[in-house]
Every structure is written in C-alpha cells, then in structure tokens.
Motif scaffolding. Structure first.
Motif, PDB file in Angstrom:
ATOM      1  N   TRP A  38       0.729  -1.103  -0.285  1.00 22.57           N
ATOM      2  CA  TRP A  38       0.167   0.091   0.067  1.00 22.57           C
ATOM      3  C   TRP A  38       0.911   1.244   0.162  1.00 22.57           C
ATOM      4  N   MET A  39       2.074   1.306   0.914  1.00 21.00           N
ATOM      5  CA  MET A  39       2.912   2.433   0.874  1.00 21.00           C
ATOM      6  C   MET A  39       3.320   2.399  -0.356  1.00 21.00           C
ATOM      7  N   PHE A  40       4.017   1.378  -1.288  1.00 16.67           N
ATOM      8  CA  PHE A  40       4.626   1.617  -2.515  1.00 16.67           C
ATOM      9  C   PHE A  40       3.774   2.474  -3.594  1.00 16.67           C
ATOM     10  N   SER A  41       2.426   2.203  -3.357  1.00 15.24           N
ATOM     11  CA  SER A  41       1.463   2.566  -4.266  1.00 15.24           C
ATOM     12  C   SER A  41       1.460   4.115  -4.074  1.00 15.24           C
ATOM     13  N   LEU A  42       1.696   4.581  -3.078  1.00 16.01           N
ATOM     14  CA  LEU A  42       1.623   6.042  -2.792  1.00 16.01           C
ATOM     15  C   LEU A  42       2.866   6.750  -3.121  1.00 16.01           C
ATOM     16  N   GLY A  43       4.148   5.982  -3.465  1.00 12.61           N
ATOM     17  CA  GLY A  43       5.315   6.599  -3.816  1.00 12.61           C
ATOM     18  C   GLY A  43       6.352   6.483  -2.739  1.00 12.61           C
ATOM     19  N   LEU A  44       5.921   6.007  -1.691  1.00 11.94           N
ATOM     20  CA  LEU A  44       6.777   5.705  -0.189  1.00 11.94           C
ATOM     21  C   LEU A  44       7.613   4.707  -0.567  1.00 11.94           C
ATOM     22  N   TYR A  45       8.530   4.537   0.071  1.00  8.90           N
ATOM     23  CA  TYR A  45       9.756   3.451   0.078  1.00  8.90           C
ATOM     24  C   TYR A  45       9.843   2.734   1.602  1.00  8.90           C
ATOM     25  N   LEU A  46      10.597   1.761   1.649  1.00  6.71           N
ATOM     26  CA  LEU A  46      10.455   1.141   2.951  1.00  6.71           C
ATOM     27  C   LEU A  46      12.045   1.352   3.559  1.00  6.71           C
ATOM     28  N   ASN A  47      11.960   1.780   4.870  1.00  7.39           N
ATOM     29  CA  ASN A  47      13.107   1.462   5.536  1.00  7.39           C
ATOM     30  C   ASN A  47      13.173   0.275   6.416  1.00  7.39           C
ATOM     31  N   TYR A  48      13.613  -0.707   5.964  1.00 10.04           N
ATOM     32  CA  TYR A  48      13.483  -2.103   6.242  1.00 10.04           C
ATOM     33  C   TYR A  48      14.337  -2.367   7.695  1.00 10.04           C
ATOM     34  N   ASP A  49      13.568  -2.807   8.680  1.00 10.84           N
ATOM     35  CA  ASP A  49      14.129  -3.220   9.750  1.00 10.84           C
ATOM     36  C   ASP A  49      13.464  -4.623  10.287  1.00 10.84           C
ATOM     37  N   PRO A  50      14.568  -5.645  10.262  1.00  3.24           N
ATOM     38  CA  PRO A  50      13.864  -6.935  10.450  1.00  3.24           C
ATOM     39  C   PRO A  50      13.422  -7.327  11.792  1.00  3.24           C
ATOM     40  N   SER A  51      13.896  -6.533  12.945  1.00  3.17           N
ATOM     41  CA  SER A  51      13.511  -6.792  14.403  1.00  3.17           C
ATOM     42  C   SER A  51      12.063  -6.756  14.695  1.00  3.17           C
ATOM     43  N   HIS A  52      11.231  -5.923  13.989  1.00  4.41           N
ATOM     44  CA  HIS A  52       9.934  -5.830  14.379  1.00  4.41           C
ATOM     45  C   HIS A  52       9.165  -7.039  13.675  1.00  4.41           C
ATOM     46  N   LEU A  53       9.610  -7.329  12.613  1.00  6.88           N
ATOM     47  CA  LEU A  53       8.907  -8.610  11.939  1.00  6.88           C
ATOM     48  C   LEU A  53       9.216  -9.966  12.564  1.00  6.88           C
ATOM     49  N   VAL A  54      10.301  -9.994  13.311  1.00  9.34           N
ATOM     50  CA  VAL A  54      10.520 -11.137  14.426  1.00  9.34           C
ATOM     51  C   VAL A  54       9.291 -11.335  15.295  1.00  9.34           C
ATOM     52  N   TRP A  55       9.124 -10.483  16.048  1.00  8.30           N
ATOM     53  CA  TRP A  55       8.105 -10.629  17.242  1.00  8.30           C
ATOM     54  C   TRP A  55       6.829 -10.491  16.480  1.00  8.30           C
ATOM     55  N   MET A  56       6.680 -10.146  15.445  1.00  8.98           N
ATOM     56  CA  MET A  56       5.387 -10.059  14.697  1.00  8.98           C
ATOM     57  C   MET A  56       4.949 -11.458  14.337  1.00  8.98           C
ATOM     58  N   GLY A  57       6.032 -12.339  14.202  1.00  7.35           N
ATOM     59  CA  GLY A  57       5.862 -13.704  13.649  1.00  7.35           C
ATOM     60  C   GLY A  57       5.808 -13.885  12.077  1.00  7.35           C
ATOM     61  N   ILE A  58       6.453 -12.582  11.586  1.00  7.95           N
ATOM     62  CA  ILE A  58       6.882 -12.695  10.102  1.00  7.95           C
ATOM     63  C   ILE A  58       8.316 -13.128   9.982  1.00  7.95           C
ATOM     64  N   ASP A  59       8.630 -13.808   8.921  1.00  8.74           N
ATOM     65  CA  ASP A  59      10.059 -14.325   8.648  1.00  8.74           C
ATOM     66  C   ASP A  59      10.664 -12.976   8.078  1.00  8.74           C
ATOM     67  N   PRO A  60      11.534 -12.543   8.600  1.00  6.45           N
ATOM     68  CA  PRO A  60      12.280 -11.273   8.117  1.00  6.45           C
ATOM     69  C   PRO A  60      12.918 -11.540   6.697  1.00  6.45           C
ATOM     70  N   VAL A  61      13.280 -12.664   6.583  1.00  6.91           N
ATOM     71  CA  VAL A  61      14.197 -12.975   5.323  1.00  6.91           C
ATOM     72  C   VAL A  61      13.173 -13.150   3.982  1.00  6.91           C
ATOM     73  N   GLU A  62      12.417 -13.970   4.385  1.00  8.62           N
ATOM     74  CA  GLU A  62      11.383 -14.239   3.426  1.00  8.62           C
ATOM     75  C   GLU A  62      10.579 -12.957   2.824  1.00  8.62           C
ATOM     76  N   ALA A  63      10.166 -12.264   4.008  1.00  9.07           N
ATOM     77  CA  ALA A  63       9.321 -10.937   3.709  1.00  9.07           C
ATOM     78  C   ALA A  63      10.161  -9.849   3.012  1.00  9.07           C
ATOM     79  N   LEU A  64      11.423  -9.815   3.203  1.00  8.39           N
ATOM     80  CA  LEU A  64      12.436  -9.048   2.773  1.00  8.39           C
ATOM     81  C   LEU A  64      12.560  -9.229   0.834  1.00  8.39           C
TER      82      LEU A  64
END
Length: 306
Positions: A176-202
């Motif tokens: 959704w952010m990308f559709s607005l022209g925004l970019y991602l400042n990727y931080d894997p730490s937040h994904l881990v506790w959210m239950g998201i695999d940070p490597v596969e999500a990346l």
C-alpha cells in the motif's frame, strides 16, 4: 553496501563528535537524527536542525562527514504523521517537509519517518487519511530528488491497547505504501516478534528498499504464554514494556543476519545498513552505548563486502 548507525543513541554528543568516533571505529555512514528539540523524549535527538537549514549549513555538514570518511545516508525524523491532534499532525507533517528540503541541500538520498496512526480510527480510515497526508510530501521529495522511507516499526506504545501505532508493519501495508510513492526503511527486528519471517518478507521488495536498519530482538516465549501477543495488559506502567520481548544490538538477539544481508545483496541492495541502537542492556550510559555499537559492528562487518 555500507555500514552506518542512527545517531539518536548519542543524544548528548554533537554531530562532529559522533562523526569523529564513527570514522575512527570503521563505520562508513550516519543516519542523522533530525527531530526538533523534544526534551527528554527517548530515542530522539537533534543532530541536524532542519529549521532554517541553508546552503551554508549543508556545506559545513558535508565537510564534516567528508573529513571523517563518512556519508549521510538519511535524515531521521520518526514521528506520527497521522497524529490525532490536528495541530500536532500539521507540525509533524511540516517538519518532514523541512527534513526533505534539508536532505536535498545536503545531497542526502533519503528522509526516514513513520506513517503513524490515529488510535481512535480504524485501519481503513487511517489509510485513507494517509493517502491525503503523504501526497504532497511524496511530491515534494520527488521534486527534490529525495526518497521518503518509512520504517516498519510497530510503535505499539502509541496505541492505548498496545496494538500497532504505525501502519507499516507488514508486507501488505508495504505494498500500500509503495502505491503512494513511499519507500521502505527495512528493519527486521519488528518482523520477528510479529511472527513474520524477516528474510522471506524481505526478498520480494528489495528494489523498494533504498535504506535499511539493523536492530535485533530477543524473545521470551514463556512470558508470551502469559501475556499473549499484545503484551502486558493489567499492569503496564510503561507503554513500551510488552513483557515478552526486547530490542538488542545485532548479534545478541534472534535475527538471522547472514540471511538478511545475503537477501539484500541478492536483491541488488547497494545502500546503507544503519544500526539502530535501542538495546536496554547496552544502554543507559554513553560508554555502554558505544560498546553496543562496537558489538553491532563486529557482528555485521564480516557480512558486508568491502
């Protein structure tokens, strides 16, 4: 890829002092804290005053970082662009705009911020608001050759019940952010506790990641069994104390840094990996913070091609 760090972990030091230390300790870039003066608010600093920032200030800053063999990877102002108070929201939006202008003068490629959230509105309502709020900021950044990057920090402490306070926490929201022209400042730490695999999500999104942060996270599953995913509920005096995880510097938590860095390289990432030091064990004193940055450097430097 270069290795840097976010200067907010050393709020009482000047940018000149930080740059000298970074250069001497084999860092290559600084993500420069550019909050307005917020007093004692944690994890913020004003190492670049973007209010009234002009070409002379830009020349001085470039000379400072050049002297220490560094680059400025991004200006950092992570705040709530959807703040429920209209006056506060306007002030945050205006400061993001000032950061964009300062970054353009510096030749700095990125400005980092949050989407944020109005906690009294639904996610869908917030997303509609954000589309309006960010349109002029994205246009301003594009006109000045700057990328507006959103960190995927959950910011659970901004929500009264500990739910996500920054609507950028999942790949669904990244798209959704990308559709607005925004970019991602990727931080894997937040994904881990959210239950998201940070490597596969990346992997699918590296081309939309011009800047990345390096923070680790340590989980305590036995405590999660007590509190559940949202964290402490009955007694939670500190809104950020979820009770079952905490941030660490890279190498002292559970992020797969070999996998993360490898996925960044495989996807063609050639930006800066910036250490965001919020480790409570290696915090509290300047000496401990510097040691934490050294631990992070020892963890990450062997993974980054010279």
């Amino acid at each position: 890829m270069k290795l840097g760090f976010l200067t907010a972990c050393l709020p009482d030091r000047s940018l000149a002092e930080i740059a000298e230390w970074a250069g001497l300790h084999d860092y290559e870039a600084l993500e420069v804290a550019a909050w307005p003066d917020l007093g004692a608010r944690p994890f913020t600093a004003t190492h670049l005053d973007v209010a009234g920032f002009g070409s002379g200030h830009a020349d001085e800053t470039r000379a400072l970082v050049d002297k220490n063999g560094l680059t400025v990877s991004s200006l950092a102002y992570y705040d709530n662009n959807l703040h429920p108070d209209p006056t506060e929201r306007a002030a945050v939006n205006s400061h993001v705009a000032a950061c964009i202008d300062a970054a353009a003068l510096l030749g700095c490629p990125c400005v980092g911020t949050f989407v944020g959230r109005h906690p009294g509105r639904t996610v869908a309502e917030n997303l509609r608001d954000a589309e309006t709020v960010f349109a002029p900021l994205v246009d301003r950044a594009g006109e000045r050759g700057v990328k507006l990057v959103i960190e995927n920090c959950v910011m659970e402490g901004w929500h009264p019940d500990g739910y996500p306070g920054n609507l950028a926490y999942s790949p669904e929201l990244w798209e959704w952010m990308f559709s607005l022209g925004l970019y991602l400042n990727y931080d894997p730490s937040h994904l881990v506790w959210m239950g998201i695999d940070p490597v596969e999500a990346l992997r699918p999104y590296v081309d939309r990641i011009p800047h990345a942060q390096a923070k680790d996270v340590q989980l305590f599953p036995a405590q999660r069994n007590r509190y559940g995913w949202p964290g402490r509920a009955v007694v939670r005096e500190d809104p950020w104390d979820v009770g079952w995880w905490r941030y660490r510097v890279p190498g002292l938590g559970q992020v797969d840094w070999r996998g993360v860095v490898d996925a960044l390289y495989e996807g063609g990432f050639d930006g800066v990996l910036s250490v965001e030091h919020e480790d409570p064990v290696w915090g509290g004193t300047e000496e401990k913070v510097r040691t934490g940055l050294e631990i992070a450097h020892r963890t990450l430097r062997p993974l980054i091609v010279a």
